[in-house]
Design an enzyme around this catalytic site. Structure first.
Site, PDB file in Angstrom:
ATOM      1  N   SER A 168       0.813  -1.218   0.000  1.00  0.00           N
ATOM      2  CA  SER A 168       0.000   0.000   0.000  1.00  0.00           C
ATOM      3  C   SER A 168       0.839   1.257   0.000  1.00  0.00           C
ATOM      4  O   SER A 168       1.957   1.269   0.527  1.00  0.00           O
ATOM      5  CB  SER A 168      -0.887   0.005   1.253  1.00  0.00           C
ATOM      6  OG  SER A 168      -1.475   1.266   1.462  1.00  0.00           O
ATOM      7  N   TYR A 199      -1.231   0.383  10.299  1.00  0.00           N
ATOM      8  CA  TYR A 199      -1.522  -0.437   9.106  1.00  0.00           C
ATOM      9  C   TYR A 199      -0.369  -0.296   8.105  1.00  0.00           C
ATOM     10  O   TYR A 199       0.158  -1.294   7.610  1.00  0.00           O
ATOM     11  CB  TYR A 199      -2.843   0.004   8.476  1.00  0.00           C
ATOM     12  CG  TYR A 199      -2.965  -0.403   7.040  1.00  0.00           C
ATOM     13  CD1 TYR A 199      -2.759   0.518   6.015  1.00  0.00           C
ATOM     14  CD2 TYR A 199      -3.245  -1.725   6.688  1.00  0.00           C
ATOM     15  CE1 TYR A 199      -2.846   0.133   4.691  1.00  0.00           C
ATOM     16  CE2 TYR A 199      -3.328  -2.110   5.363  1.00  0.00           C
ATOM     17  CZ  TYR A 199      -3.118  -1.180   4.372  1.00  0.00           C
ATOM     18  OH  TYR A 199      -3.175  -1.559   3.052  1.00  0.00           O
ATOM     19  N   LYS A 251       2.491  -3.224   6.610  1.00  0.00           N
ATOM     20  CA  LYS A 251       2.831  -3.500   5.209  1.00  0.00           C
ATOM     21  C   LYS A 251       4.346  -3.386   4.984  1.00  0.00           C
ATOM     22  O   LYS A 251       4.965  -4.215   4.333  1.00  0.00           O
ATOM     23  CB  LYS A 251       2.095  -2.512   4.291  1.00  0.00           C
ATOM     24  CG  LYS A 251       0.617  -2.765   4.214  1.00  0.00           C
ATOM     25  CD  LYS A 251       0.311  -4.108   3.558  1.00  0.00           C
ATOM     26  CE  LYS A 251      -1.164  -4.326   3.360  1.00  0.00           C
ATOM     27  NZ  LYS A 251      -1.480  -5.633   2.754  1.00  0.00           N
TER      28      LYS A 251
HETATM   29  C1  WQD Z   1      -9.819   9.430   0.472  1.00  0.00           C
HETATM   30  C2  WQD Z   1     -10.089  10.928   0.594  1.00  0.00           C
HETATM   31  C3  WQD Z   1     -10.302  11.636   2.868  1.00  0.00           C
HETATM   32  C4  WQD Z   1     -13.992   9.333   3.624  1.00  0.00           C
HETATM   33  C5  WQD Z   1      -7.013   4.705   2.777  1.00  0.00           C
HETATM   34  C6  WQD Z   1      -5.969   4.018   3.573  1.00  0.00           C
HETATM   35  C7  WQD Z   1      -4.890   3.513   2.652  1.00  0.00           C
HETATM   36  C8  WQD Z   1      -5.520   2.646   1.585  1.00  0.00           C
HETATM   37  C9  WQD Z   1      -6.630   3.381   0.854  1.00  0.00           C
HETATM   38  C10 WQD Z   1      -5.376   0.292   1.850  1.00  0.00           C
HETATM   39  C11 WQD Z   1      -9.304  11.579   1.731  1.00  0.00           C
HETATM   40  C12 WQD Z   1     -11.631  11.811   2.123  1.00  0.00           C
HETATM   41  C13 WQD Z   1     -12.875   9.872   3.001  1.00  0.00           C
HETATM   42  C14 WQD Z   1     -15.041  10.195   4.046  1.00  0.00           C
HETATM   43  C15 WQD Z   1     -13.810  12.077   3.215  1.00  0.00           C
HETATM   44  N1  WQD Z   1      -6.016   1.449   2.129  1.00  0.00           N
HETATM   45  N2  WQD Z   1     -12.785  11.222   2.809  1.00  0.00           N
HETATM   46  N3  WQD Z   1     -14.895  11.540   3.828  1.00  0.00           N
HETATM   47  O1  WQD Z   1      -7.344   7.694   3.467  1.00  0.00           O
HETATM   48  O2  WQD Z   1      -6.607   8.047   1.041  1.00  0.00           O
HETATM   49  O3  WQD Z   1      -6.446   5.775   2.089  1.00  0.00           O
HETATM   50  O4  WQD Z   1      -7.572   3.802   1.842  1.00  0.00           O
HETATM   51  O5  WQD Z   1      -4.352   0.139   1.244  1.00  0.00           O
HETATM   52  O6  WQD Z   1      -3.988   2.780   3.407  1.00  0.00           O
HETATM   53  O7  WQD Z   1      -5.401   4.970   4.432  1.00  0.00           O
HETATM   54  O8  WQD Z   1      -8.663   6.705   1.524  1.00  0.00           O
HETATM   55  O9  WQD Z   1     -11.046   6.712   0.939  1.00  0.00           O
HETATM   56  O10 WQD Z   1     -10.387   7.002   3.387  1.00  0.00           O
HETATM   57  O11 WQD Z   1      -9.979   8.867   1.791  1.00  0.00           O
HETATM   58  O12 WQD Z   1     -13.711  13.306   3.041  1.00  0.00           O
HETATM   59  O13 WQD Z   1     -16.096   9.759   4.614  1.00  0.00           O
HETATM   60  O14 WQD Z   1     -11.469  11.111   0.903  1.00  0.00           O
HETATM   61  O15 WQD Z   1     -10.066  12.742   3.742  1.00  0.00           O
HETATM   62  O16 WQD Z   1      -8.966  12.893   1.324  1.00  0.00           O
HETATM   63  P1  WQD Z   1      -7.235   7.176   2.071  1.00  0.00           P
HETATM   64  P2  WQD Z   1     -10.103   7.264   1.945  1.00  0.00           P
END
Ligand code: WQD
Length: 328
Positions: free
Chosen positions: A116, A140, A144
């Site tokens: 990741s 997490y 990895k």
């Molecule tokens: C994306 C964007 C949030 C939810 C995570 C893990 C990473 C990987 C992918 C496994 C950000 C914003 C999100 C919400 C929001 N997992 N958001 N409201 O954090 O980039 O990565 O998933 O490999 O390890 O950390 O993904 O989809 O949570 O967030 O505003 O309800 O959407 O702030 O900018 P992220 P995400």
């Protein structure tokens, strides 16, 4: 080729299995069904119920003989990993070591890790390439990195080779509609947006709109799950050809903001999708975009299905197909 997918009944694993089955490879799916779905397991695949923390069961299945093992059985919620580190170390570290040591004992020589972008932590430059410092900001991401480090050592000490695929933000669904399984109670942006569009969640909380980005909301590199799945096939062929070890980013190299995702989802679904702009989420970087040039040079891999329209359209179709089941 005989390929064994640990965690193969999950969202990514199901799409990876489809790519290998499409070219008539033999596919084994090992899963404890804790989040993966039995209904995701393709009829043509061999299914083995089991937990990667059960090293005897892992060794028993590995001894059936496999050309490549693919490890997709990690827990992946960054926020949860900070609240439940024991759950993550037991599964993501000890469980992964069961797979690696099991491969060594069973004579399986080729291993692909679902890794990741979380191994990098806060980006110090963009786009992020594989030489970027590895300073994970959540447990997490550390798990990895820890598994990647063990793979590097085992590849030096034993007749064992690996490819680590560092996914950026996996999204979308199979364009032929062959995968209809939804994640329960998702935390990732796109499934949350789809739940609001489907009327099963009241609104989207946008975590911050004061970032130094195109519209103030967080920017990420969304990569279609079919592009990711095709990367696993290329990695398996790379290992089978004896080309050695490799660690690559799999990303679209395009940044999309939360607002852009939201606007596209409103257009495609025709739904209002209520959004509230709230405080930033701790640990979120403003922007995270991949360089995938090494994957292109080494594997010939390139994201080809990762347009925002394809990602949203394919996801919305699955939520519509599940609409009956989702109704409160
Ligand atoms: C994306 C964007 C949030 C939810 C995570 C893990 C990473 C990987 C992918 C496994 C950000 C914003 C999100 C919400 C929001 N997992 N958001 N409201 O954090 O980039 O990565 O998933 O490999 O390890 O950390 O993904 O989809 O949570 O967030 O505003 O309800 O959407 O702030 O900018 P992220 P995400």
């Amino acid at each position: 080729m005989k390929v064994l997918l640990f965690g193969g009944a999950g969202y990514i694993g199901t799409h990876v299995a489809l790519e290998f089955l499409d070219r008539n490879d033999t596919v084994g799916i090992f899963d404890n069904l804790s989040s993966g779905l039995r209904s995701n397991v393709n009829d043509q695949a061999l299914f083995y119920e089991g937990d990667i923390q059960d090293k005897d069961r892992v060794l028993q299945v590995l001894k059936e003989g496999w050309d490549v093992v693919i490890h997709l059985a990690a827990f992946k919620a960054a926020g949860e990993s900070m609240l439940k580190p024991i759950k993550y170390s037991q599964n993501n570290i000890s469980g992964s070591l069961n797979l690696i040591t099991g491969c060594i004992k069973a004579g399986v020589k080729n291993f692909i890790l679902s890794s990741s972008a979380a191994v990098y932590g806060e980006p110090s430059y963009l786009p992020v390439d594989e030489n970027h410092p590895k300073n994970p900001t959540n447990y997490y991401g550390y798990t990895k990195l820890c598994v990647e480090e063990n793979l590097k050592w085992y590849a030096q000490l034993k007749d064992f080779h690996y490819v680590s695929l560092r996914y950026f933000n996996a999204a979308g669904y199979d364009e032929r509609g062959r995968m209809l399984g939804l994640e329960n109670n998702p935390a990732n942006l796109i499934p949350v947006v789809m739940e609001v569009a489907s009327g099963i969640r009241p609104n989207l909380l946008v975590f911050g709109n004061d970032y130094d980005t195109v519209d103030g909301t967080g920017v990420r590199d969304y990569v279609h799950v079919t592009d990711l799945a095709k990367g696993h096939v290329l990695a398996a062929d790379y290992l089978n050809a004896g080309k050695g070890n490799l660690v690559v980013n799999l990303g679209s190299e395009e940044g999309l903001s939360v607002q852009q995702i939201l606007d596209t989802a409103r257009k495609i679904t025709g739904k209002p999708i209520d959004a509230q702009y709230v405080e930033r989420r701790a640990g979120d970087p403003a922007k995270l975009v991949a360089s995938s040039q090494l994957a292109y040079k080494s594997l010939g891999w390139k994201a080809e299905h990762s347009s925002v329209e394809t990602i949203i359209q394919t996801t919305w179709k699955v939520y519509q197909a599940n609409q009956k089941k989702l109704e409160p």
